[in-house]
Design an enzyme around this catalytic site. Sequence first.
Site: not given
Length: 288
Positions: A48-50, A77
């Site tokens: 969902s995110e990097t 996160h």
Amino acid sequence: MATTSIEVSQVDAFTTTPFHGNPAGVVLNAKGIEPTMRQQIARELNCSETVFIEQGVTGRFKFRYYTPATEVDLCGHATVAALHTLYETYHLSGDILVETNVGMLPMRMEEDGTVWMRQADPQFCELDGAMRAAVVRALRVEDTDVHPSLPFELAFTGLLDILVPLKKLDTLHQLAPQFDMLSSICRELGAASVHVYTTETVGAESTVHARDFSPAVGVNEDPHTGTANGALGASLVRAGVIEPKRHVFEQGWSIGRPGHILVEVTQDMAVSVGGKAVTVFCTQLRTS
């Protein structure tokens, strides 16, 4: 032609159990990686995110965050994943400063591996009746499912989130939103997500159980959301629903990735989100 590669890792945040919590991509030595390549890496890892980490002077870092579709200003996160990686790689502990797109934020790594991110000062905005009705329709719930005395509003601690209270945990677990409608609503309001919550919880030690929908930034459901839960904690303290102290928020049960987010709100509304994490893999990603 010689091939080039970049070291990447995947870290499950808000858990110490692999395949639980929320997976984030982490690129530790990101200085010199162009935005186009960062976006390609985020899309390839498909978390969902990097988060991309650049080290500055001692005790200072720069974090940038990408979903598979776009750059976002802050991600809780992924920040926990990044801090865990710094703790694990360099044995760092104590306080550091991190430059993000929402400003310089103080962070902390404790000796036991618990990491904390300070969030931006909270801000709040009311939702009018028509917009509330649109959110309820998009979630495919009834007006009677919405808790009448908990905050249903826009809140910000780095990203703008729509907070939606439900009465029952079962209703929350059974949600099947119309993502195209949620995406349109978020774009209209400039919000990153619709963060749905209830005070009915799985664990007796928990204060809130939540789900987070972020289709406007390419993530239909985010397993765990530090920024949104920080905003929620601030909203609940402001409304007098919970006391200003450290709380445990649950998320991830609905998609098989349970985990716990620590949310701390002080009397003067300073908001921090914390937890632990576990590295699932570290590898070389070929880029040419």
